[in-house]
Design an enzyme around this catalytic site. Structure first.
Site, PDB file in Angstrom:
ATOM      1  CE  LYS A 135      -4.492  -1.344   1.620  1.00 45.21           C
ATOM      2  NZ  LYS A 135      -4.281  -3.027   1.715  1.00 45.21           N
ATOM      3  CD  GLU A 185     -10.559   5.197   1.169  1.00 43.82           C
ATOM      4  OE1 GLU A 185     -10.140   6.486   0.876  1.00 43.82           O
ATOM      5  OE2 GLU A 185      -9.976   4.424   0.604  1.00 43.82           O
ATOM      6  CB  SER A 200      -0.491  -8.298  -1.233  1.00 49.35           C
ATOM      7  OG  SER A 200      -1.245  -9.006  -0.544  1.00 49.35           O
TER       8      SER A 200
END
Ligand SMILES: *Cc1c(COP(=O)(O)O)cnc(C)c1O
Length: 399
Positions: A92, A114, A381
């Site tokens: 991320k 968010e 990930s």
């Protein structure tokens, strides 16, 4: 146009994507589109992004041969792209970092985001601390309670966490609240969206920031595995880690791309998050894509053991890759993902995120059906430290 060249100038991936937003947001979205257009190929911008990825995030991440697991399965060789080794423990931050650098160029000193499980909130709070920017993170109040360690992490990093009490009190409602903030404070505020969703240019921009994952893999695989992979696998929530590794591989026609969605408690129970496989075309969060909805078009409640896959939509480029046949999509249940989580810990010495464990579970199904000289590359990930409470709870253990 080749699939590689999408989206078009208006953000369309075939019939998907585009800009569906309230009139009050159009000016902010247009300003973002023009700014990203200006900087996306700017050598100074790209050089700074690359420098920060190297020195702050810790890139390049390695590719790793999961030798013992491959041997045990007796088929294709499984390799991991180690996004779990990034600063903050997942892919991320590639995106949060890229958007923060763009915000700086645009003169925006206040960042909003968010978050559902809190991973995107933590990545964004991290880059805001790095650049001395104000950071406000919207989070459904139920998620605030469920994810208290991540809430505390964001606060340690100097962010303000705003609990959202409206609606279903989860990610969907946090997103609406962030949009409201953006409209009100558009002059000084940049909205960092956490996946390849939202109105154009977000799906394209987020994909581009994450495409470093696939570009590195394309350089590394011939060097270490002796060839490009026959399959690239990634889990799909909103779809950002998958797009990051898929996109540079689109022109490599011998490499099959497979996204893995969350089948939750089983597709037949209705408690799942498999938007691509079992959703219908609709509009959600600013773009046209596959959405899990009931007969009346109401967005359905979703379920997955992994909070990061628990999203009723999916990035529009995945919808297009699915329809065009360039990528295929599979699903894996909570139980299958948990079994692969435990197995990966014990056979490879890597604690994977529960999201990632979905891709691992599918790799373990696929490998034995292929000869030993074939190669499967799984996008690892994120790391699973964040998930140990969930895993312990499922096993009836109190930490
Ligand atoms: C957030 C997250 C995901 C799901 O998001 P995508 O946008 O689909 O990549 C997957 N894995 C990890 C580790 C995450 O934190």
């Amino acid at each position: 146009m080749k699939p590689y060249d999408f989206p078009d100038a208006k953000g369309h991936f075939g019939p998907y994507g585009g800009v569906f937003a309230a009139e009050t947001l159009m000016q902010a979205i247009e300003e973002l589109r023009l700014s990203y257009d200006k900087y996306r190929n700017d050598p100074d911008f790209l050089a700074e992004f690359e420098y920060e990825l190297k020195h702050f995030v810790g890139r390049p991440t390695p590719v790793y041969h999961a030798r013992r697991w491959s041997e045990e399965l007796g088929g294709a060789q499984i390799w991991f792209k180690r996004e779990d080794l990034n600063h903050t423990g997942a892919h991320k931050i590639n995106n949060s970092l890229g958007q923060a650098l763009l915000a700086r160029r645009m003169g925006k000193k206040r960042i909003i985001a968010e978050t559902g499980a809190g991973q995107h909130g933590v990545a964004t709070a991290t880059v805001c601390a790095r650049y001395g920017m104000e950071c406000v993170v919207y989070m459904g109040i139920d998620d605030v309670k469920r994810q208290s360690p991540n809430v505390f992490r964001m606060k340690l990093l100097g962010a303000t966490v705003v609990p959202v009490e409206s609606g279903s009190r989860t990610l969907k409602d946090a997103l609406n609240e962030a949009m409201r903030d953006w409209v009100t404070n558009v002059d000084n505020t940049f909205y960092i969206i956490g996946t390849v969703a939202g109105p154009h240019p977000y799906p394209m921009m987020v994909r581009n920031f994450h495409s470093v994952i696939g570009k590195e893999s394309i350089e590394q695989m011939p060097l270490y595995a002796g060839r490009q992979p026959d399959y690239v696998l990634a889990c799909v929530g909103g779809g950002s880690n998958a797009m990051g590794i898929f996109h540079p591989y689109i022109p490599y026609e011998n490499t099959k791309l497979v996204g893995v969605e969350a089948a939750g408690e089983g597709i037949s129970t209705g408690k799942h998050s498999a938007s691509l496989m079992h959703g219908r075309v609709g509009v959600l969060h600013g773009n046209r894509t596959y959405v899990l909805q009931d007969e009346n078009g109401q967005v359905r409640e979703t379920h997955s053991v992994s909070a990061g896959l628990d999203y009723p939509g999916v990035g529009p480029e995945h919808a297009w890759l699915k329809d065009s046949g360039r990528a295929t999509y599979e699903s894996v249940t909570d139980d299958e993902a948990l079994a692969s989580f435990h197995h990966c810990c014990q056979i490879e010495g890597i604690i994977p995120a529960l999201e990632t464990s979905h891709a691992l579970a599918y790799a373990a199904k696929l490998a034995p059906t292929l000869p030993k000289d074939k190669v499967i590359l799984v996008n690892l990930s994120g790391r699973g430290d964040k998930d140990i409470n969930t895993v312990a709870q499922r096993a009836g253990i109190v930490l």
